[in-house]
Enzyme design. Structure first.
Site, PDB file in Angstrom:
ATOM      1  N   LYS A   1      32.999  44.261  43.717  1.00 40.53           N
ATOM      2  CA  LYS A   1      34.435  44.475  43.483  1.00 40.53           C
ATOM      3  C   LYS A   1      34.833  44.099  42.051  1.00 40.53           C
ATOM      4  O   LYS A   1      35.547  44.852  41.393  1.00 40.53           O
ATOM      5  CB  LYS A   1      35.245  43.642  44.494  1.00 40.53           C
ATOM      6  CG  LYS A   1      36.747  43.801  44.341  1.00 40.53           C
ATOM      7  CD  LYS A   1      37.468  43.662  45.656  1.00 40.53           C
ATOM      8  CE  LYS A   1      37.677  42.208  46.043  1.00 40.53           C
ATOM      9  NZ  LYS A   1      39.033  41.721  45.702  1.00 40.53           N
ATOM     10  N   SER A   2      34.369  42.934  41.587  1.00 36.52           N
ATOM     11  CA  SER A   2      34.745  42.518  40.225  1.00 36.52           C
ATOM     12  C   SER A   2      34.277  43.543  39.197  1.00 36.52           C
ATOM     13  O   SER A   2      35.000  43.895  38.262  1.00 36.52           O
ATOM     14  CB  SER A   2      34.105  41.166  39.899  1.00 36.52           C
ATOM     15  OG  SER A   2      34.686  40.150  40.669  1.00 36.52           O
TER      16      SER A   2
ATOM     17  N   ARG B   1      51.428  34.545  43.717  1.00 35.12           N
ATOM     18  CA  ARG B   1      50.357  33.867  42.973  1.00 35.12           C
ATOM     19  C   ARG B   1      50.770  33.579  41.516  1.00 35.12           C
ATOM     20  O   ARG B   1      51.551  34.315  40.939  1.00 35.12           O
ATOM     21  CB  ARG B   1      49.072  34.728  43.031  1.00 35.12           C
ATOM     22  CG  ARG B   1      48.605  34.890  44.481  1.00 35.12           C
ATOM     23  CD  ARG B   1      47.373  35.730  44.603  1.00 35.12           C
ATOM     24  NE  ARG B   1      46.223  35.108  43.967  1.00 35.12           N
ATOM     25  CZ  ARG B   1      45.034  35.702  43.869  1.00 35.12           C
ATOM     26  NH1 ARG B   1      44.851  36.915  44.369  1.00 35.12           N
ATOM     27  NH2 ARG B   1      44.037  35.084  43.289  1.00 35.12           N
TER      28      ARG B   1
ATOM     29  N   SER C   1      38.834  30.124  35.158  1.00 36.20           N
ATOM     30  CA  SER C   1      39.222  31.373  35.798  1.00 36.20           C
ATOM     31  C   SER C   1      38.662  32.564  35.039  1.00 36.20           C
ATOM     32  O   SER C   1      38.990  32.772  33.860  1.00 36.20           O
ATOM     33  CB  SER C   1      40.750  31.483  35.860  1.00 36.20           C
ATOM     34  OG  SER C   1      41.127  32.814  36.143  1.00 36.20           O
TER      35      SER C   1
ATOM     36  N   ASP D   1      34.626  32.372  45.959  1.00 33.90           N
ATOM     37  CA  ASP D   1      34.997  33.332  47.007  1.00 33.90           C
ATOM     38  C   ASP D   1      34.184  33.141  48.289  1.00 33.90           C
ATOM     39  O   ASP D   1      34.502  33.722  49.327  1.00 33.90           O
ATOM     40  CB  ASP D   1      34.836  34.768  46.496  1.00 33.90           C
ATOM     41  CG  ASP D   1      35.877  35.092  45.426  1.00 33.90           C
ATOM     42  OD1 ASP D   1      36.875  34.336  45.295  1.00 33.90           O
ATOM     43  OD2 ASP D   1      35.704  36.094  44.709  1.00 33.90           O
TER      44      ASP D   1
ATOM     45  N   ARG E   1      43.765  29.036  50.942  1.00 33.36           N
ATOM     46  CA  ARG E   1      42.530  29.069  51.755  1.00 33.36           C
ATOM     47  C   ARG E   1      42.160  27.698  52.317  1.00 33.36           C
ATOM     48  O   ARG E   1      41.407  27.622  53.292  1.00 33.36           O
ATOM     49  CB  ARG E   1      41.362  29.661  50.944  1.00 33.36           C
ATOM     50  CG  ARG E   1      41.509  31.148  50.766  1.00 33.36           C
ATOM     51  CD  ARG E   1      40.349  31.812  50.058  1.00 33.36           C
ATOM     52  NE  ARG E   1      40.560  33.254  50.050  1.00 33.36           N
ATOM     53  CZ  ARG E   1      39.964  34.103  49.229  1.00 33.36           C
ATOM     54  NH1 ARG E   1      39.112  33.674  48.321  1.00 33.36           N
ATOM     55  NH2 ARG E   1      40.232  35.398  49.312  1.00 33.36           N
TER      56      ARG E   1
HETATM   57  C1  S3P Z   1      37.510  37.314  40.078  1.00 34.33           C
HETATM   58  C2  S3P Z   1      37.552  36.004  39.709  1.00 34.33           C
HETATM   59  C3  S3P Z   1      37.855  34.912  40.653  1.00 34.33           C
HETATM   60  C4  S3P Z   1      37.654  35.355  42.092  1.00 34.33           C
HETATM   61  C5  S3P Z   1      38.278  36.684  42.366  1.00 34.33           C
HETATM   62  C6  S3P Z   1      37.678  37.761  41.464  1.00 34.33           C
HETATM   63  C7  S3P Z   1      37.254  38.335  39.034  1.00 34.33           C
HETATM   64  O1  S3P Z   1      39.195  34.515  40.467  1.00 34.33           O
HETATM   65  O2  S3P Z   1      38.157  34.388  42.974  1.00 34.33           O
HETATM   66  O3  S3P Z   1      38.074  37.068  43.719  1.00 34.33           O
HETATM   67  O4  S3P Z   1      36.947  39.491  39.362  1.00 34.33           O
HETATM   68  O5  S3P Z   1      37.343  37.988  37.851  1.00 34.33           O
HETATM   69  P1  S3P Z   1      39.621  33.457  39.319  1.00 34.33           P
HETATM   70  O6  S3P Z   1      38.989  33.901  38.097  1.00 34.33           O
HETATM   71  O7  S3P Z   1      41.119  33.503  39.223  1.00 34.33           O
HETATM   72  O8  S3P Z   1      39.120  32.142  39.810  1.00 34.33           O
END
Ligand code: S3P
Length: 438
Positions: free
Chosen positions: A26-27, A126, A171, A324, A355
């Site tokens: 997904k990312s 958020r 993050s 995650d 969560r």
């Molecule tokens: C993600 C980063 C994470 C993760 C999210 C996807 C990303 O969040 O929890 O599901 O694709 O960069 P954070 O970077 O806010 O921790």
């Protein structure tokens, strides 16, 4: 298992096992939609994750000038806008996707357009000051139109200047928003990470030929200024999503004698700390790297064989690399011998749901001894699970899937409510659950 509107009944499984490929990461799919949508020429993305979250990002990119269509279920053909963003006339709806909203805000910040990005109730709750502040320091105008620094978020882009920025939270989304803004900025952008987070953006930018470097926790990027970077369309292959694979690997780990293999899954070391924890808990984990695969992201097969698990301590710098997977880890920790404590994970409170609170409440409904801490949770096992008809995902896909995996081990059927959210990341989850269980 049978489903009624947005609830599902999960029946106990006599056996869990087999071999499976999970859908694309997904990312990475989000980032490819954004970058290929900004590139010049056509890209073909094999293994693009066709889930609700990524489709929201793709729709937003087509609104601002990219053209996209699916050749087949997971092969996306996308022609970029070449950096010439169209002015959107309506709000961009990012659905449930924090990644989509934050990364797109960063990309738009460096273009001469203005856009309002919004999303569903969860996304609108958020925190967004974390991206507004650095993007404003780079020169963009960012207004947070929701209460207490939340979306809708209005971004007015301009010619930015580079920024040297210490991330206040670990993050990848904030880091990536700044790097995408930095692509169109004049001068150098530097992001200092308090702990390593997933580096898909950096890897992809490198693969696109962008000058970007990571050293001692600092990512440095040279911006291309008004002209914009030279991103050229090409063919991409997305590995399977490790976070989706984690549900099946956990299901096998939690049941002695069972075995699951996930094939073709992404093995980026900043995503796989979950495997280290499974090993510490006592599971048998075998990783086989695909050495002939794509150079920009490692991938391979992972096999987990279940043995009796024991409780573990989870915290510190490993948290961002399994953030995650904490819902599914705490779910199976309830079957382990002894206590599992997760600390340093306050970020869990601002994910698709809180969560920490939501997992503790759901675990207790199944008979698990679980306790909330400000920055984590503790679970004492092994629990004697019982049936429940009131498990609630609170609209959080990973909570719904984690509770479904645990429900397989209950002595009687378990009802999980609000499971439609699973489509935000893993639309085929319920079919795959059927394939791997008896
Ligand atoms: C993600 C980063 C994470 C993760 C999210 C996807 C990303 O969040 O929890 O599901 O694709 O960069 P954070 O970077 O806010 O921790």
């Amino acid at each position: 298992m049978s489903s009624r509107s947005s609830s599902v009944i999960v029946s106990p499984a006599a056996r869990i096992g087999g071999s499976i490929s999970v859908p694309g990461d997904k990312s990475i799919s989000h980032r490819l939609a954004l970058l290929c949508g900004t590139a010049s020429g056509e890209s073909v993305i094999h293994g693009f994750l066709r889930c609700e979250d990524c489709l929201h990002t793709l729709n937003a990119m087509t609104t601002i000038g990219a053209r996209a269509h699916f050749d087949s279920d997971d092969v996306l053909r996308i022609k970029g806008n070449g950096g010439r963003f169209l002015q959107p006339v309506a709000e961009l709806d990012m659905g449930n996707s924090g990644t989509g909203l934050r990364l797109l805000a960063g990309l738009i910040a460096g273009r001469p357009v203005a856009a309002t990005l919004t999303g569903d109730e969860s996304l609108q709750s958020r925190p967004q000051r974390r991206i507004a502040e650095p993007l404003e320091r780079m020169g963009a105008t960012v207004e947070l139109l929701g209460p207490n620094g939340t979306a809708p978020i209005r971004v007015r882009g301009t010619l930015l200047h580079g920024l040297d920025y210490d991330l206040p939270v670990a993050s990848a989304q904030v880091k990536s928003a700044i790097l995408l803004a930095g692509l169109f900025a004049e001068g150098i952008t530097r992001v200092h990470e308090p702990a390593p987070t997933r580096d898909h953006t950096e890897r992809l930018l490198k693969a696109f030929g962008i000058e970007i470097m990571t050293e001692l926790g600092v990512v440095t990027l040279r911006g291309a200024g008004r002209e914009g970077p030279s991103l050229k369309g090409r063919v991409w292959r997305v590995p399977g999503d490790f976070s989706s694979a984690a549900f099946w690997l956990a299901a096998a780990a939690a049941r002695p004698g069972s075995e699951v293999t996930v094939r073709g899954v992404g093995l980026n070391p900043r995503r796989t700390a979950f495997l280290d924890v499974l090993r510490r808990m006592g599971a048998d984990v075998v990783v086989e790297h695909d050495l002939a695969g794509e150079a920009w992201e490692p991938a391979g097969n992972v096999t987990v064989r279940g043995r009796g698990l024991c409780g573990v301590e989870i915290g510190g710098d490993e948290i961002p690399n399994l953030i995650d997977e904490i819902p599914i880890l705490t779910a199976i920790a309830s079957l382990a011998e002894g206590e599992t404590r997760v600390r340093d994970a306050k970020e869990l409170r601002v994910k698709e749901s809180d969560r920490i609170a939501v997992m503790v409440a759901n675990l207790r409904r199944l008979g698990v001894e679980a306790e909330e801490m400000e920055d984590g949770l503790a679970v004492r096992g092994p629990a004697r699970l019982h049936a429940a008809d009131n498990i609630n995902s609170h609209g959080d896909h990973r909570v719904a899937m984690a509770m479904a995996i645990l429900a397989l081990q209950a002595p009687a059927p378990v009802v999980i409510h609000r499971v439609e959210c699973v489509a935000t990341s893993y639309p085929g989850f319920w079919d795959d659950l059927k394939k791997l269980t008896v």
